[in-house]
Design an enzyme around this catalytic site. Structure first.
Site, PDB file in Angstrom:
ATOM      1  N   SER A   1      45.007  41.584  56.236  1.00 11.92           N
ATOM      2  CA  SER A   1      45.615  40.311  55.834  1.00 11.92           C
ATOM      3  C   SER A   1      44.649  39.201  56.191  1.00 11.92           C
ATOM      4  O   SER A   1      44.910  38.367  57.046  1.00 11.92           O
ATOM      5  CB  SER A   1      46.967  40.115  56.526  1.00 11.92           C
TER       6      SER A   1
ATOM      7  N   HIS B   1      50.288  46.090  56.761  1.00 12.57           N
ATOM      8  CA  HIS B   1      49.868  47.128  57.701  1.00 12.57           C
ATOM      9  C   HIS B   1      50.703  48.398  57.636  1.00 12.57           C
ATOM     10  O   HIS B   1      50.509  49.316  58.432  1.00 12.57           O
ATOM     11  CB  HIS B   1      49.877  46.592  59.138  1.00 12.57           C
TER      12      HIS B   1
ATOM     13  N   GLU C   1      54.110  41.730  61.981  1.00 13.16           N
ATOM     14  CA  GLU C   1      54.010  42.240  63.359  1.00 13.16           C
ATOM     15  C   GLU C   1      55.180  41.794  64.230  1.00 13.16           C
ATOM     16  O   GLU C   1      55.526  40.613  64.247  1.00 13.16           O
ATOM     17  CB  GLU C   1      52.717  41.720  64.016  1.00 13.16           C
TER      18      GLU C   1
ATOM     19  N   GLU D   1      48.393  49.574  62.993  1.00 15.93           N
ATOM     20  CA  GLU D   1      48.128  49.114  64.362  1.00 15.93           C
ATOM     21  C   GLU D   1      48.888  49.938  65.392  1.00 15.93           C
ATOM     22  O   GLU D   1      49.066  49.509  66.543  1.00 15.93           O
ATOM     23  CB  GLU D   1      48.441  47.625  64.481  1.00 15.93           C
TER      24      GLU D   1
ATOM     25  N   ASP E   1      54.321  37.888  64.311  1.00 15.98           N
ATOM     26  CA  ASP E   1      53.319  37.382  63.359  1.00 15.98           C
ATOM     27  C   ASP E   1      53.767  37.779  61.959  1.00 15.98           C
ATOM     28  O   ASP E   1      53.514  38.893  61.508  1.00 15.98           O
ATOM     29  CB  ASP E   1      51.939  37.971  63.660  1.00 15.98           C
TER      30      ASP E   1
ATOM     31  N   GLU F   1      53.207  33.388  65.338  1.00 15.57           N
ATOM     32  CA  GLU F   1      51.878  33.228  64.717  1.00 15.57           C
ATOM     33  C   GLU F   1      52.032  33.127  63.195  1.00 15.57           C
ATOM     34  O   GLU F   1      52.832  33.864  62.602  1.00 15.57           O
ATOM     35  CB  GLU F   1      51.036  34.454  65.095  1.00 15.57           C
TER      36      GLU F   1
ATOM     37  N   ASP G   1      46.390  31.570  62.884  1.00 15.36           N
ATOM     38  CA  ASP G   1      45.433  32.658  62.643  1.00 15.36           C
ATOM     39  C   ASP G   1      44.723  32.373  61.324  1.00 15.36           C
ATOM     40  O   ASP G   1      43.651  31.756  61.304  1.00 15.36           O
ATOM     41  CB  ASP G   1      46.182  33.995  62.631  1.00 15.36           C
TER      42      ASP G   1
ATOM     43  N   LYS H   1      39.590  35.679  66.637  1.00 15.04           N
ATOM     44  CA  LYS H   1      39.074  36.941  66.110  1.00 15.04           C
ATOM     45  C   LYS H   1      37.585  36.740  65.861  1.00 15.04           C
ATOM     46  O   LYS H   1      37.205  35.907  65.021  1.00 15.04           O
ATOM     47  CB  LYS H   1      39.747  37.271  64.767  1.00 15.04           C
TER      48      LYS H   1
ATOM     49  N   SER I   1      42.420  38.483  69.647  1.00 15.84           N
ATOM     50  CA  SER I   1      43.012  39.492  68.758  1.00 15.84           C
ATOM     51  C   SER I   1      42.008  40.502  68.222  1.00 15.84           C
ATOM     52  O   SER I   1      40.859  40.165  67.929  1.00 15.84           O
ATOM     53  CB  SER I   1      43.660  38.767  67.568  1.00 15.84           C
ATOM     54  N   HIS I   2      42.484  41.702  68.079  1.00 14.19           N
ATOM     55  CA  HIS I   2      41.799  42.770  67.333  1.00 14.19           C
ATOM     56  C   HIS I   2      41.977  42.515  65.832  1.00 14.19           C
ATOM     57  O   HIS I   2      42.573  41.507  65.446  1.00 14.19           O
ATOM     58  CB  HIS I   2      42.432  44.124  67.701  1.00 14.19           C
ATOM     59  N   ARG I   3      41.514  43.439  64.983  1.00 16.56           N
ATOM     60  CA  ARG I   3      41.841  43.428  63.556  1.00 16.56           C
ATOM     61  C   ARG I   3      42.638  44.691  63.231  1.00 16.56           C
ATOM     62  O   ARG I   3      42.615  45.663  63.991  1.00 16.56           O
ATOM     63  CB  ARG I   3      40.575  43.404  62.679  1.00 16.56           C
ATOM     64  N   SER I   4      43.287  44.693  62.082  1.00 13.29           N
ATOM     65  CA  SER I   4      44.074  45.891  61.732  1.00 13.29           C
ATOM     66  C   SER I   4      43.161  47.083  61.445  1.00 13.29           C
ATOM     67  O   SER I   4      43.534  48.233  61.655  1.00 13.29           O
ATOM     68  CB  SER I   4      44.995  45.598  60.549  1.00 13.29           C
TER      69      SER I   4
ATOM     70  N   LYS J   1      46.127  40.499  71.841  1.00 11.64           N
ATOM     71  CA  LYS J   1      46.878  41.527  71.098  1.00 11.64           C
ATOM     72  C   LYS J   1      45.899  42.568  70.575  1.00 11.64           C
ATOM     73  O   LYS J   1      44.837  42.243  70.043  1.00 11.64           O
ATOM     74  CB  LYS J   1      47.730  40.926  69.972  1.00 11.64           C
TER      75      LYS J   1
HETATM   76  P1  PGA Z   1      44.468  41.629  59.995  1.00 16.33           P
HETATM   77  O1  PGA Z   1      45.846  41.339  60.755  1.00 16.33           O
HETATM   78  O2  PGA Z   1      43.498  42.144  60.983  1.00 16.33           O
HETATM   79  O3  PGA Z   1      44.853  42.619  58.940  1.00 16.33           O
HETATM   80  O4  PGA Z   1      44.049  40.301  59.415  1.00 16.33           O
HETATM   81  C1  PGA Z   1      45.914  40.792  62.020  1.00 16.33           C
HETATM   82  C2  PGA Z   1      46.644  39.487  62.022  1.00 16.33           C
HETATM   83  O5  PGA Z   1      47.062  38.961  60.973  1.00 16.33           O
HETATM   84  O6  PGA Z   1      46.808  38.906  63.093  1.00 16.33           O
HETATM   85 ZN    ZN Z   2      47.863  37.068  62.235  1.00 17.01          ZN
END
Ligand code: PGA
Ligand code: ZN
Length: 444
Positions: free
Chosen positions: A39, A159, A168, A211, A246, A300, A325, A350, A377-380, A401
Site C-alpha cells: 500500500s 495485505h 491493520e 504481516e 492503520d 494511522e 504514513d 519507513k 515501521s517495517h514494510r509489508s 511496528k
Molecule cells: P505497506 O504497508 O508496507 O504495504 O505500505 C504498511 C503501512 O501502510 O503502514
Molecule cells: Zn500505513
C-alpha cells in the site's frame, strides 16, 4: 574506505525480488536487504522494477542491482568516502548522482541498500552497536528508549485476501515493564486470538496475511476490535494491552468524489456500493465511535494522502496519536506541509519511503522538533534484515511496528530488540521501556 560494493537480486517475504547490497571494507563485509510496500504512497521515492514480464512477472530488480554494481559502487570507491564518518556525505553524493527529486533514475531501492550497508560498515569501524552508531548520527542524547512494539495481528486491506477494508489492527503491550515481557504478552494474546478465530470461523481461517496477522472472514472494524478485546481478556492482559489501527485509507479513497469505500474488497465490482461508501464526515464519526468504545491510542492514515482538509479537521480536537504514513512518506517537505496545515501529530518512519538512512534521520529529527511522535515501521514486503530495530533505539522513537509475533522476517526485529534490551540491562547506560509514554518517551 570502501573497497567493494556488490549488489545481487534476492527474495523478500512475499517471494518477490529485492535488492541485497554487500559493502566490503578493511573491517569485513556488511550486508543489507531492502524492504518493499504494497500500500505504497504516491509521494514515496521510486522503487525501480524491471517491468520485464518474462521474469518474476515484471517485478525483477536487476536494473537497480546494475545501477549499484556499475554506477554507485565504482563512484563511491573513487570518492574515497569513509563510512564511519561520512554517511551523510555518502547519502548526499548518491542523491546527486541520481539527480531526480524522487530517486527515480538509480532507484530508491538501490540507493537505500547502499546507505544501510554503509551504516553497518561504519558501525563496525567504530566498534560499537548499530543503534549506538545511529544514535550518534542523530545527535540523540536522552536516555536509551526501548520501544513499545505494535503487533499487527489482524491483516486486511492490501495485505490479505479477506473482505476487511482496514489494513491493520495492532496490539501494543503498553503495560509491560520490558520489551521481553511485552513480546510474551503479545505472543500469548496472538495464540488466544488464533483459538478464538478457529472456534468462531473454523480452523481454515487461521491462515495468515502478509504481516503475520490472521485474516478471518470479517469486514467491519468493530468485529476486528471485538476479537482483539476477547483475545486480550482471555490472555489476562485487559488494560495492559492497547490497540492501534492503520486503515491505510488511501487504498479505498475515491478522489473523484472525495469519498471512502469500505466495501472495496468485500463487494464485487459492478455491484452497488451505495451502502459501503462513506463521506469524510462519516469516516470521522466512525473513528470517533471506535475510540470511545475501545482503547486506541494510535490511529494511522485515517484519511487519504492528499485529503488534507479531512486530516486538518479531524486533528483539530484529537487527543490521541494521529500518524501520517502515506501522507508524509518520511519526507521533510511533506512533514512541513502537514505542520503548516496542522494535519497530524506524528510521523511514520519507513526508510525506503525516502531512500537513505540520513534523510530518514533528518525527517525523524524534524518531527521530534515539532513535538510530534515518531513511529518506526517495517514494510509489508520485508526481509530478515533487522536494521529498523537498531534505528528505533538509536532515534529513541518509543514505538515500532513490525507485524505480528509470527513469521521470520517480522520476529527478526522483535528478537533484535530483545537482544538490545538485554545488552542495555547489562550495561551502565540509562535506559527504559517506553510503556505508556511511547508517544513522547523523552518526557518520561
Ligand atoms: P505497506 O504497508 O508496507 O504495504 O505500505 C504498511 C503501512 O501502510 O503502514
Ligand atoms: Zn500505513
Amino acid at each position: 574506505m570502501i573497497l567493494d560494493v556488490i549488489a545481487s537480486q534476492r527474495l523478500d517475504s512475499r517471494g518477490n525480488p529485492t535488492v541485497q547490497v554487500e559493502v566490503r571494507t578493511a573491517h569485513g563485509t556488511f550486508r543489507s536487504l531492502v524492504p518493499s510496500g504494497a500500500s505504497t504512497g504516491v509521494h514515496e521515492a521510486v522503487e525501480l522494477r524491471d517491468n520485464d514480464q518474462s521474469k518474476y512477472g515484471g517485478m525483477g530488480v536487476l536494473k537497480a542491482v546494475n545501477n549499484i554494481n556499475e554506477i554507485i559502487g565504482p563512484a563511491l570507491i573513487k570518492e574515497g568516502y569513509d563510512p564511519q564518518h561520512d554517511l551523510k556525505q555518502i547519502d548526499g553524493f548518491m542523491r546527486e548522482l541520481d539527480g531526480t527529486p524522487n530517486k527515480a533514475k538509480l532507484g530508491a531501492n538501490a540507493i537505500l541498500g547502499v546507505s544501510m550497508a554503509c551504516a553497518r560498515a561504519g558501525t563496525a569501524a567504530a566498534n560499537i552497536p548499530l543503534y549506538e552508531f545511529l544514535r550518534r548520527e542523530s545527535g540523540e542524547e536522552s536516555p536509551y528508549v526501548v520501544p513499545v512494539p505494535f503487533f499487527n495481528v489482524l491483516n486486511g486491506g492490501k495485505h490479505s485476501g479477506n473482505g476487511m477494508a482496514f489494513q491493520e489492527f495492532m496490539i501494543a503491550p503498553t503495560g509491560a515493564r520490558t520489551i521481553e515481557e511485552g513480546v510474551r504478552m503479545a505472543s500469548e494474546t496472538y495464540h488466544c486470538l488464533k483459538g478464538i478465530i478457529s472456534e468462531k470461523f473454523g480452523a481454515i481461517y487461521t491462515g495468515i496475511g502478509d504481516e503475520g496477522g490472521f485474516a478471518p472472514p470479517i469486514t467491519q472494524p468493530e468485529e476486528a476490535l471485538d476479537l482483539l478485546t476477547e483475545a486480550v481478556a482471555k490472555a489476562g492482559y485487559t488494560d495492559k494491552i492497547k490497540f492501534g489501527i492503520d486503515p491505510a485509507s488511501s487504498e479505498f479513497f475515491d478522489s473523484k468524489y472525495g469519498t471512502y469505500d469500505l466495501g472495496f474488497k468485500s463487494i464485487p465490482e459492478g455491484e452497488s456500493h451505495s451502502e459501503s461508501v462513506r463521506t469524510p464526515k462519516e469516516m470521522m464519526d466512525l473513528y470517533n465511535s471506535l475510540m470511545e468504545k475501545y482503547p486506541i491510542p494510535l490511529l494511522e492514515d485515517p484519511f487519504a494522502e492528499d485529503d488534507w482538509d479531512s486530516w486538518t479537521k479531524f486533528c483539530a480536537d484529537y487527543k490521541e496519536e494521529l500518524v501520517g504514513d502515506d501522507l508524509l512518506v518520511t519526507n521533510v517537505e511533506r512533514v512541513r506541509m502537514a505542520e503548516s496545515r496542522a494535519a497530524c501529530n506524528a510521523m511514520l518512519l519507513k526508510v525506503n519511503q525516502i531512500g537513505t538512512v540520513t534523510e530518514a534521520i533528518d525527517a525523524a529529527k524534524l518531527a521530534k522538533s515539532l513535538d510530534w511522535g515518531v513511529f518506526v515501521s517495517h514494510r509489508s514486503g520485508e526481509t530478515t534484515d533487522d536494521f529498523i530495530a537498531d534505528l528505533t533505539v538509536g532515534l529513541g522513537t518509543g514505538h515500532i511496528k513490525s507485524g505480528a509475533p509470527c513469521r521470520g522476517e517480522r520476529v527478526a526485529k522483535y528478537n533484535r530488540l530483545m537482544d538490545i534490551e538485554a545488552e542495555l540491562k547489562g550495561s551502565w547506560k540509562p535506559w527504559f521501556y517506553a510503556g505508556e509514554q511511547f508517544r513522547k518517551p523523552e518526557a518520561f
